[in-house]
Structure formats: structure tokens, C-alpha cells
Scaffold this motif. Structure first.
Motif, PDB file in Angstrom:
ATOM      1  N   GLU A  68       0.825  -1.202   0.000  1.00  0.00           N
ATOM      2  CA  GLU A  68       0.000   0.000   0.000  1.00  0.00           C
ATOM      3  C   GLU A  68       0.863   1.258   0.000  1.00  0.00           C
ATOM      4  OE1 GLU A  68      -0.481  -2.671   1.635  1.00  0.00           O
ATOM      5  OE2 GLU A  68      -2.607  -3.204   1.787  1.00  0.00           O
ATOM      6  N   LEU A  69       1.917   1.270   0.841  1.00  0.00           N
ATOM      7  CA  LEU A  69       2.806   2.438   0.903  1.00  0.00           C
ATOM      8  C   LEU A  69       3.546   2.635  -0.408  1.00  0.00           C
ATOM      9  CD1 LEU A  69       4.266   2.004   4.508  1.00  0.00           C
ATOM     10  CD2 LEU A  69       2.501   3.600   3.750  1.00  0.00           C
ATOM     11  N   GLU A  70       4.036   1.558  -0.996  1.00  0.00           N
ATOM     12  CA  GLU A  70       4.788   1.683  -2.245  1.00  0.00           C
ATOM     13  C   GLU A  70       3.881   2.126  -3.395  1.00  0.00           C
ATOM     14  OE1 GLU A  70       7.838   1.694  -2.785  1.00  0.00           O
ATOM     15  OE2 GLU A  70       8.675   0.906  -0.922  1.00  0.00           O
ATOM     16  N   VAL A  71       2.662   1.604  -3.432  1.00  0.00           N
ATOM     17  CA  VAL A  71       1.726   2.022  -4.484  1.00  0.00           C
ATOM     18  C   VAL A  71       1.388   3.499  -4.335  1.00  0.00           C
ATOM     19  CG1 VAL A  71      -0.661   1.765  -5.262  1.00  0.00           C
ATOM     20  CG2 VAL A  71       0.753  -0.254  -4.925  1.00  0.00           C
ATOM     21  N   THR A  72       1.155   3.952  -3.104  1.00  0.00           N
ATOM     22  CA  THR A  72       0.844   5.363  -2.876  1.00  0.00           C
ATOM     23  C   THR A  72       2.017   6.251  -3.286  1.00  0.00           C
ATOM     24  OG1 THR A  72      -0.617   4.780  -1.040  1.00  0.00           O
ATOM     25  CG2 THR A  72       0.167   7.047  -1.142  1.00  0.00           C
ATOM     26  N   ALA A  73       3.233   5.853  -2.915  1.00  0.00           N
ATOM     27  CA  ALA A  73       4.417   6.633  -3.273  1.00  0.00           C
ATOM     28  C   ALA A  73       4.624   6.655  -4.792  1.00  0.00           C
ATOM     29  CB  ALA A  73       5.648   6.065  -2.571  1.00  0.00           C
ATOM     30  N   ALA A  74       4.409   5.521  -5.449  1.00  0.00           N
ATOM     31  CA  ALA A  74       4.596   5.469  -6.901  1.00  0.00           C
ATOM     32  C   ALA A  74       3.585   6.347  -7.613  1.00  0.00           C
ATOM     33  CB  ALA A  74       4.490   4.023  -7.385  1.00  0.00           C
ATOM     34  N   ARG A  75       2.338   6.325  -7.153  1.00  0.00           N
ATOM     35  CA  ARG A  75       1.318   7.161  -7.797  1.00  0.00           C
ATOM     36  C   ARG A  75       1.578   8.638  -7.583  1.00  0.00           C
ATOM     37  NH1 ARG A  75      -3.912   3.590  -5.818  1.00  0.00           N
ATOM     38  NH2 ARG A  75      -3.886   2.054  -7.538  1.00  0.00           N
ATOM     39  N   ALA A  76       2.017   9.006  -6.391  1.00  0.00           N
ATOM     40  CA  ALA A  76       2.184  10.420  -6.070  1.00  0.00           C
ATOM     41  C   ALA A  76       3.496  10.992  -6.589  1.00  0.00           C
ATOM     42  CB  ALA A  76       2.096  10.610  -4.552  1.00  0.00           C
ATOM     43  N   LEU A  77       4.570  10.201  -6.615  1.00  0.00           N
ATOM     44  CA  LEU A  77       5.900  10.750  -6.898  1.00  0.00           C
ATOM     45  C   LEU A  77       6.477  10.312  -8.238  1.00  0.00           C
ATOM     46  CD1 LEU A  77       7.457  10.272  -3.345  1.00  0.00           C
ATOM     47  CD2 LEU A  77       6.339  12.302  -4.300  1.00  0.00           C
TER      48      LEU A  77
END
Length: 431
Positions: A68-77
Motif C-alpha cells: 500500500e505504501l509503495e503504491v501510494t508513493a509510486a502514484r504520487a511521486l
């Protein structure tokens, strides 16, 4: 130009933030591994520390919530356009991919941090020492000649630029790989396709139910309203009968609509038993009150399965509605019977004068409308057959539904729902 520059700056800033996030976690992980190993065993080679650190990164990727954290970071950054998946029930393939992505994130982040905070300052320091001609603590010997000094300055500039630009290709590579690593697996794609097919099937089912039920009721209402309007002055009793039929049909349609909505809300069981005889009686009587001359012969065994009973009712409703809407004047013959291990339904009505087979619209039905498509879909669920088309001066709808007699059932013939003693069922509102 300014917009392009701002976009480039935001692009680099987000990539830099993503790399620094990986660098911070990676550095903390390496320091933790280093302190734990050297507190237990001294003199371990660096390769052992690296292997243990990678193993710790893999374990970090297996921690619940890491994806979940990696997906959120990939989408945002990383501005990833591809579909990223956070499964409700992770499979081994998801965990392996997540662990690999975490290792990649930490490794690239630490590489960018080394380039920016070690290689780049070192190149600048060596260049300054070369220009000043005296050491400032780099530990690199000063050049002995002017050509050597010039060559060292060029090398320092190249290394510094490469270290400064390291975030660009690494960020672009991470953005391209995110969709493959954090995207859906083949199993996810299959589940998505099945869910989409299920939703489409439910939409088709809803459209079919609305057409078969509400559409049929609106047809009867429109016929009765037209008949009542024509005779309201000359025959008030017939007009009153037409209004009563409209009231009954509208009430039945509202009840059926409420039942359909309850099924969609999972508040009702669509497999509940259906009293087929009263249901078919109501359908035939309703069309008779609307002016259709129906000769019905219904002979079915008791205890038909609920789904089969509902399908028989819908087919009969569709056949009589089409006869009412598109057929010519004259009697309509309805036959519903069991033949061995099959249930046969036949609706025969006169064809409208001037109708041309294959022509769309009210005059011709050979092309098949939404109602006939719904009949074919229902019959196909049972592996049955449907024939619909002109036969001389008649229109014939035949449907065959395979069915094996259930244990404990006994034939119970259903009589013609017409009641000769009730003149209201035989009254033609158009007369």
C-alpha cells in the motif's frame, strides 16, 4: 516555455523525493543491520553485511502494508499512468513482486544519495584542489603538470554532471517498471475480467427483467387507455373496465418492480418457489381483459424448479405481449406442455396485414427485438431452443426448455384460465 520549465522542475522534485524516501529507509536498514552484526560478531566482511541488508529489505517488503505504501508513493511521486493494484487478499505473486520492488526502491534511493552526497561533493572538492594547487582534505595527490590538471578538471566535471543527473534515468526506469511490478498479475486480470463480465451480466439481467415485466405492463396499459378513450362517450361501462384493468396492471407492475429492486438489494431470494399456474392464469386473463382473444392449453407437472417456472412465465408474457402489440386480428393460440423431458411453449397469432418479414418496427418482428433477445438468453441458460418468425399468415414463437422430472412430482394439469361464466374476461373494450 515557463510551463515546461515548471513541469520539469516538479518532475525532478518528485523523483528526488521518491529516491530520498528509499535512501532514508535503506540507510536506516543498513545501519541497523551493521550495528546488530558487529555487536554480535566482529570483523565481518562488507559482503556479508550487504547480503544481510538485502535479506532484511526483502523481509520489509513482506510486511503487511508495504505494498500500500509503495503504491501510494509510486502514484504520487513517479506519475505512473499504469494500473497499480492493492489486492484485498495478496497472493504469493503479489508478495514476491512487492519484496522485489522494495529492494529496488531502497537500492536506487541509496545509489542516488551516494551520487549526490558523496560523488558530487568529492568531484567538486578535487576540482577546487586542482584549481587552487593545494590540498583541502580529499586525499588525492595534486597534478604534476598543466595537461594533467586540465584532464583532471574535465574528469571532475563529467563525474559531477553524471552524479547530478543520476536521479533522471533511475526515476524514469522506476516509473516504467512500476506498472509491471506493482500492476495486476495474470490472476488479477482474470478476476477483473470475471467481475466486469458479472456486472455486465447483471445489467443485462436487469434490462431483461424490466423489459419483460414493466414493458409488458406498459403495453397493456397503453392498449387499455386507447380503448377506453375511444369508448368513453359511447360505452362508459367498457371505459370503466379499461380503467380498472389499467389500475390492476399498474399495481402489479409496481409490485413486480419492488420485488426486482429487492432482489437487487439482496433482500429477496430469486430462487423462491413460484406458483406457476396462478401466474400464467393472471398473464392470460390480463391480456384477455385488454381485448386479446387467447385460446390457452396449459398442461404442466407440479413442482417445476423456481428458475424454470419464472422462465416459462416470462416467455409466455413476451409471446402474448408481442401478439398484442404486433399481431393482426384473430385468436391467439397458447400451448404450454411437457413432452418427455422437455417443456414446450408455443404462441401462434395472426400476422398483421401488410407486415413484411425482416422489417424493423411495429410492422415486422423477424429481425428480433429486445424481448426476443431476452427470450433467447433465458432459454440458452437451459440449453434449449427458440424459433420465432412468420409461418404463412401467422407469427409463431416456439421455445423448448430441457427438464428432467424431479423425484416425487406428479403431473397436475392446469386448466384453461378462461372462465366462460365471467363475461368480463371475454369483453372486448374496443367493441
Amino acid at each position: 516555455m515557463q510551463a515546461t520549465t515548471r513541469h520539469l522542475v516538479r518532475y525532478l522534485a518528485r523523483r528526488f523525493a521518491w529516491h530520498m524516501l528509499g535512501a532514508a529507509i535503506g540507510l536506516a536498514l543498513v545501519l541497523l543491520v551493521y550495528s546488530l552484526l558487529f555487536s554480535a560478531v566482529t570483523g565481518l566482511p562488507a559482503v556479508v553485511v550487504a547480503v544481510v541488508a538485502v535479506a532484511a529489505a526483502v523481509g520489509l517488503g513482506l510486511v503487511p502494508g508495504a505494498r500500500e505504501l509503495e503504491v501510494t508513493a509510486a502514484r504520487a511521486l513517479l506519475d505512473v499512468d499504469a494500473e497499480l493494484v492493492v489486492p484485498a487478499r495478496p497472493r504469493p505473486a503479489h508478495r514476491v513482486r512487492t519484496a522485489g520492488w522494495v529492494v529496488l526502491h531502497l537500492a536506487t534511493g541509496m545509489l542516488v544519495a551516494v551520487c549526490l552526497f558523496a560523488v558530487l561533493p568529492g568531484a567538486v572538492l578535487i576540482g577546487v584542489e586542482t584549481v587552487a594547487g593545494r590540498p583541502f582534505g580529499s586525499g588525492v595527490p595534486l597534478p604534476d603538470s598543466a595537461p594533467e590538471a586540465a584532464l583532471r578538471l574535465v574528469a571532475c566535471a563529467v563525474v559531477g554532471l553524471l552524479a547530478l543527473a543520476a536521479t533522471w534515468p533511475l526515476g524514469a526506469a522506476a516509473s516504467a517498471l512500476a506498472g509491471r511490478v506493482l500492476g495486476p498479475t495474470p490472476h488479477d486480470r482474470m478476476e477483473t475480467a470475471l467481475a466486469r463480465a458479472g456486472r455486465e451480466a447483471e445489467h443485462t439481467r436487469l434490462a431483461r427483467e424490466l423489459h419483460d415485466g414493466i414493458g409488458h405492463a406498459l403495453t397493456v396499459v397503453s392498449v387499455q387507455a386507447a380503448a377506453g378513450r375511444r369508448v368513453v362517450a359511447a360505452n362508459p361501462d367498457a371505459a370503466a373496465d379499461a380503467l380498472a384493468a389499467i389500475e390492476d396492471t399498474a399495481r402489479s407492475a409496481l409490485a413486480e418492480l419492488d420485488q426486482l429492486l429487492a432482489v437487487l438489494r439482496d433482500d429477496a431470494d430469486d430462487a423462491a418457489p413460484l406458483a406457476l399456474a396462478p401466474a400464467l392464469n393472471d398473464v392470460v386473463s390480463e391480456h384477455r381483459r385488454a381485448g386479446l382473444d387467447v385460446n390457452a392449453r396449459i398442461d404442466l407437472p407440479a413442482g417445476l424448479p423456481a428458475l424454470l417456472s419464472r422462465t416459462v412465465q416470462r416467455i409466455v408474457t413476451e409471446g402474448l405481449t408481442n401478439a398484442h402489440r404486433h399481431g393482426g386480428p384473430g385468436p391467439v393460440r397458447l400451448t404450454v406442455e411437457q413432452d418427455g423431458e422437455e417443456v414446450r411453449i408455443e404462441v401462434v397469432n395472426p400476422a398483421r396485414a401488410g407486415a413484411r418479414p425482416g422489417r424493423a418496427g411495429r410492422a415486422g418482428r423477424a429481425s428480433g427485438g429486445r424481448g426476443l433477445s431476452g427470450v433467447r438468453e433465458r432459454v440458452a441458460l437451459f440449453g434449449g431452443t427458440v424459433e420465432a418468425g412468420p409461418d404463412g399468415d401467422r407469427w409463431v414463437l416456439r421455445a423448448t426448455l430441457p427438464w428432467t422430472t424431479m423425484p416425487g412430482t406428479t403431473p397436475a394439469g392446469l386448466t384453461d384460465p378462461a372462465d366462460p361464466a365471467d363475461p368480463a374476461d371475454r369483453k372486448d373494450p374496443d367493441a
